[in-house]
Design a protein around this motif. Sequence first.
Motif, short mmCIF file in Angstrom:
data_model
loop_
_atom_site.label_atom_id
_atom_site.label_comp_id
_atom_site.label_asym_id
_atom_site.label_seq_id
_atom_site.Cartn_x
_atom_site.Cartn_y
_atom_site.Cartn_z
N VAL A 16 0.83 -1.22 0.00
CA VAL A 16 0.00 0.00 0.00
C VAL A 16 0.86 1.26 0.00
CG1 VAL A 16 -1.75 1.33 1.28
CG2 VAL A 16 -1.84 -1.17 1.27
N ALA A 18 0.86 4.72 0.91
CA ALA A 18 0.00 5.62 1.70
C ALA A 18 0.25 7.07 1.32
CB ALA A 18 0.25 5.40 3.18
N ALA A 40 -6.73 8.54 2.47
CA ALA A 40 -6.02 9.34 1.47
C ALA A 40 -4.55 9.55 1.84
CB ALA A 40 -6.70 10.69 1.30
N GLY A 41 -4.22 9.43 3.13
CA GLY A 41 -2.83 9.61 3.55
C GLY A 41 -2.60 10.81 4.47
N THR A 44 -0.94 9.66 7.88
CA THR A 44 0.43 9.20 7.61
C THR A 44 1.34 10.40 7.33
OG1 THR A 44 -0.51 7.17 6.69
CG2 THR A 44 1.79 7.60 6.20
N GLU A 160 -8.09 15.63 12.91
CA GLU A 160 -9.53 15.49 13.16
C GLU A 160 -9.94 15.91 14.57
OE1 GLU A 160 -11.49 11.99 11.77
OE2 GLU A 160 -9.89 11.59 10.36
N HIS A 192 -13.01 16.10 8.18
CA HIS A 192 -13.89 15.62 7.12
C HIS A 192 -15.06 16.56 6.95
CE1 HIS A 192 -11.96 11.66 8.01
NE2 HIS A 192 -11.77 11.83 6.72
#
Length: 305
Positions: A16, A18, A40-41, A44, A160, A192
């Motif tokens: 993956v 990232a 979406a990354g 990370t 977040e 978000h």
Amino acid sequence: MNAVETEDLRKSFGPVTAVDGVSLSIPEGGIFGFLGPNGAGKTTTIRMMTGVLIPDSGSARIFGNDVHSDPLAAKLKMGVIPENGTVYSDLTAEENILITGKFYGMDKELREKRAGEILEWLGLTERRNDLVRMFSKGMRQRISIACAIVHSPPLLILDEPTTGLDVYSRRLVIDTIRRMNSEGSTILLTTHNIEEANMLCSDIGIINKGRIVATGSPEKLKKTFDTSRYVEVSFNKTVAESYFAATGITRAEQWGDKWRIYSDDPDLAVKHVASMAEREHLSIISIATSNPTLEEAFVKLTEEA
Ligand SMILES: Nc1ncnc2c1ncn2[C@@H]1O[C@H](COP(=O)(O)OP(=O)(O)OP(=O)(O)O)[C@@H](O)[C@H]1O
Ligand SMILES: [Mg+2]
């Protein structure tokens, strides 16, 4: 000076990818919103910026300090609220803040003053002496924020910060972010909630599948996708579609008791509707122009090709 600068950050987990070459420059002083769909990354990228995760390649600097080669200098400049924030459950709300202040070398008097102030901002004054173990998720989140801002970091990074919070806690958190910004902290946050990013952020970066797909102010991003503008109007009497025919008006559609008049130039459409109403002896009951939303821009930038 840039608060954050990353150069071609990359990270894969097994098969993956990232983060796939993220270069970002976040100037000092603003509120930068990092948006992108799940996976979406974002986290990370933030973990690499904050020195928690070592990138496969690329680099990150915080106010000019390389996170990898000079981690202490970089870390002293930032306060971080990770996606799953950790707090000390066996300490009280206030003790959590005080001990964090101590880690940052603040003297006792300053720590205590600052803790009192922050507890107040975040609506936790009455619970200051309760063990965090007893706290709800939203209250824990606020303690996690309190600890990250105790030393007034020049850069505040929040992954977040408002997810899962009720409307009151959310407002306390947003007010605190704004206050930190007006006191001089540069803010980097992921969210978000596109409406939240729209009202809070001076600049936005959108990431999709590990790559930055757009950066700019919310208004600039909206304008990029400013394709379907219309004026919505209702009258006291029934009108025919032909009333709206004019140069510059793309089409007119009936929507319930209203008409939507599409045009590339809303100014022209409003003026046309007004003079037509005058000529036909109609009263305008309501009129509004549509605005492109940041959500539209976000969806167009991140939808599957
Ligand atoms: N420790 C890990 N081990 C394996 N894969 C990981 C790890 N951390 C992240 N990933 C993968 O990397 C990709 C990006 O994840 P990341 O957490 O950065 O996304 P995100 O943008 O923060 O998403 P969200 O909005 O859901 O928080 C995902 O495909 C995820 O499964
Ligand atoms: Mg995340």
